[in-house]
Enzyme design. Structure first.
Site, short mmCIF file in Angstrom:
data_model
loop_
_atom_site.label_atom_id
_atom_site.label_comp_id
_atom_site.label_asym_id
_atom_site.label_seq_id
_atom_site.Cartn_x
_atom_site.Cartn_y
_atom_site.Cartn_z
N GLY A 15 0.80 -1.25 -0.08
CA GLY A 15 0.03 -0.06 0.03
C GLY A 15 0.87 1.09 -0.09
O GLY A 15 0.73 2.41 0.58
N ASN A 93 2.08 -2.05 5.37
CA ASN A 93 1.55 -0.96 5.64
C ASN A 93 0.07 -0.81 5.18
O ASN A 93 -0.51 -0.21 5.65
CB ASN A 93 2.43 0.10 4.81
CG ASN A 93 1.74 1.59 4.71
OD1 ASN A 93 1.55 2.16 5.70
ND2 ASN A 93 1.14 1.77 3.72
N SER A 145 -1.25 0.45 15.22
CA SER A 145 -1.94 1.78 15.49
C SER A 145 -1.96 1.95 16.89
O SER A 145 -2.31 0.94 17.63
CB SER A 145 -3.34 1.94 14.78
OG SER A 145 -4.16 2.85 15.46
N TYR A 158 -11.05 -2.48 13.36
CA TYR A 158 -9.77 -1.84 12.99
C TYR A 158 -8.98 -1.99 14.25
O TYR A 158 -7.57 -2.68 14.09
CB TYR A 158 -9.99 -0.37 12.79
CG TYR A 158 -8.82 0.28 12.37
CD1 TYR A 158 -8.28 0.22 11.20
CD2 TYR A 158 -8.04 1.07 13.35
CE1 TYR A 158 -7.08 0.90 10.69
CE2 TYR A 158 -6.74 1.92 12.83
CZ TYR A 158 -6.37 1.67 11.76
OH TYR A 158 -5.39 2.33 11.25
N LYS A 162 -5.39 -4.29 14.38
CA LYS A 162 -4.06 -3.46 14.80
C LYS A 162 -3.54 -4.22 16.33
O LYS A 162 -2.35 -4.35 16.17
CB LYS A 162 -4.42 -2.03 14.92
CG LYS A 162 -4.66 -1.28 13.58
CD LYS A 162 -3.77 -1.46 12.65
CE LYS A 162 -3.67 -0.82 11.49
NZ LYS A 162 -2.94 -0.96 10.29
N ILE A 191 -2.46 10.67 12.01
CA ILE A 191 -1.46 11.09 11.27
C ILE A 191 -2.32 11.64 10.03
O ILE A 191 -3.28 11.14 9.54
CB ILE A 191 -0.41 10.10 10.67
CG1 ILE A 191 0.05 9.26 11.84
CG2 ILE A 191 0.54 10.46 9.72
CD1 ILE A 191 1.08 10.14 12.62
P1 NAD Z 1 -4.03 5.52 3.21
O1 NAD Z 1 -5.55 5.27 3.06
O2 NAD Z 1 -3.49 6.87 2.72
O3 NAD Z 1 -3.10 4.67 2.93
C1 NAD Z 1 -3.39 3.21 2.76
C2 NAD Z 1 -2.94 2.26 1.54
O4 NAD Z 1 -3.20 1.11 1.54
C3 NAD Z 1 -3.61 2.99 0.41
O5 NAD Z 1 -2.56 3.23 -0.70
C4 NAD Z 1 -4.44 1.72 0.11
O6 NAD Z 1 -4.59 1.78 -1.52
C5 NAD Z 1 -3.63 0.44 0.40
N1 NAD Z 1 -4.54 -0.59 0.70
C6 NAD Z 1 -5.21 -0.85 1.42
N2 NAD Z 1 -5.93 -2.11 1.29
C7 NAD Z 1 -4.90 -2.76 0.36
C8 NAD Z 1 -4.93 -4.03 -0.18
N3 NAD Z 1 -5.76 -5.14 -0.14
N4 NAD Z 1 -3.79 -4.39 -0.97
C9 NAD Z 1 -2.84 -3.38 -1.19
N5 NAD Z 1 -3.04 -2.11 -0.86
C10 NAD Z 1 -4.04 -1.73 -0.07
O7 NAD Z 1 -3.78 5.70 4.84
P2 NAD Z 1 -2.63 5.85 5.81
O8 NAD Z 1 -2.88 6.76 6.64
O9 NAD Z 1 -1.47 6.14 4.85
O10 NAD Z 1 -2.34 4.31 6.20
C11 NAD Z 1 -1.33 3.68 6.06
C12 NAD Z 1 -1.25 2.53 7.34
O11 NAD Z 1 -0.98 3.46 8.64
C13 NAD Z 1 -2.33 1.65 7.57
O12 NAD Z 1 -2.15 0.44 7.94
C14 NAD Z 1 -3.26 2.27 8.61
O13 NAD Z 1 -3.99 1.58 9.35
C15 NAD Z 1 -2.05 2.77 9.75
N6 NAD Z 1 -2.35 3.90 10.36
C16 NAD Z 1 -2.70 5.24 9.97
C17 NAD Z 1 -3.14 6.51 10.93
C18 NAD Z 1 -3.60 7.49 10.52
O14 NAD Z 1 -3.71 8.38 11.41
N7 NAD Z 1 -3.51 7.95 9.39
C19 NAD Z 1 -2.96 6.10 12.29
C20 NAD Z 1 -2.47 4.59 12.71
C21 NAD Z 1 -2.15 3.68 11.61
#
Ligand code: NAD
Length: 251
Positions: A15, A93, A145, A158, A162, A191
């Site tokens: 991702g 990720n 997370s 979720y 996590k 984030i």
């Molecule tokens: P985002 O939605 O911008 O990125 C997530 C990416 O994962 C996207 O590019 C999406 O297409 C890809 N994805 C989802 N399912 C997929 C699959 N089955 N196969 C391939 N790709 C897939 O969000 P983000 O904030 O960049 O999230 C990245 C990671 O960080 C995630 O695991 C999310 O749970 C974690 N996270 C984010 C936050 C936040 O506040 N943004 C907080 C804690 C954890």
């Protein structure tokens, strides 16, 4: 952080086309790693990122796959090995949210989140450790997370996924510690990515007020923690969970 390991290692970021994954890919490339960017549907963004990575002087490629699908993950690793070589650093990720209160949560909401967030890490890690065990070196960094530690109303699926990633990471760390492979998790707080842009401004302000540092984090904040675990110098650190949350949880 530049890595002085003799040969450039290959990192796979699932991702990786946008958000935290994109920042991780760039940070690892700046550290001298070649990078395989996995994406599910954003082919254009992935191709643009590959150009940016190559301009940093490393080899890079974009690889389409739904990592919640075991067969697609097997094909993904085969294609990556053929194009760029064995995977030395895996960054689990990819992730999604389907938020709603438990009373309204459908089995489909549960299954979709558990398979995209948790099963994907199982499939990818199982493939990656084959390469890493052969090389007697590997770094697995999984994006969990803080809600996997604290829980969160409206995110039972979720948070379970996590929390599952933390148990998974610690188990893999124990199984592979003697083989030069570390497994660690980064637990971001709030984030600024498309995952959080859906939040209304007043909700963001209320969240910021709870964060000791007073603001939401950036993808780069998380990327630097991932690069730390991925570094060859972090060999004696495994099974750890590092919160990147501006002091929100402190646990
Ligand atoms: P985002 O939605 O911008 O990125 C997530 C990416 O994962 C996207 O590019 C999406 O297409 C890809 N994805 C989802 N399912 C997929 C699959 N089955 N196969 C391939 N790709 C897939 O969000 P983000 O904030 O960049 O999230 C990245 C990671 O960080 C995630 O695991 C999310 O749970 C974690 N996270 C984010 C936050 C936040 O506040 N943004 C907080 C804690 C954890």
């Amino acid at each position: 952080m530049a890595d002085s390991a003799r040969e450039p290692r290959l990192a796979l970021v699932t991702g990786g086309a946008r958000g935290i994954g994109r920042a991780v890919a760039l940070e690892l490339a700046r550290g001298g790693y070649n990078v395989a960017v996995n994406f599910r549907s954003s082919a254009e963004a992935a191709a643009a990122l590959v150009k940016e990575l190559e301009s940093l002087g490393v080899r890079a490629g974009a690889f389409q796959a739904d990592v919640s699908n075991r067969e697609q993950v097997e094909v993904l690793f085969k294609r990556i090995r053929e194009a760029l070589g064995p995977v030395g650093v895996l960054v689990n990720n990819a992730g999604i949210t389907h938020d709603t209160l438990l009373m309204r949560m459908k089995a489909e909401d549960w299954d979709a989140v558990l398979s995209a967030n948790l099963s994907s890490a199982f499939y990818c890690t199982k493939e990656a450790v084959r390469d890493m065990a052969r090389a007697k070196w590997g770094r697995i960094v999984t994006i969990s997370s803080v809600v996997g530690i604290t829980g969160n109303a409206g995110q039972a699926n979720y948070a379970a996924s996590k929390a599952g990633l933390i148990g998974f990471t610690k188990s893999v760390a124990r199984e592979y510690a003697a083989r030069g492979i570390t497994a660690n998790a980064v637990a971001p707080g709030f984030i600024d990515t498309s995952m959080t842009e859906v939040l209304k401004d007043d909700v963001k302000a209320a969240i910021s007020a709870q964060i000791p540092e007073g603001h939401i984090g950036t993808p780069e904040d998380v990327a630097r923690a991932v690069a730390f675990f991925a570094h060859s110098g972090s060999a004696y650190i495994t099974g750890q969970v590092l919160a990147v949350d501006g002091g929100l949880t402190m646990c």
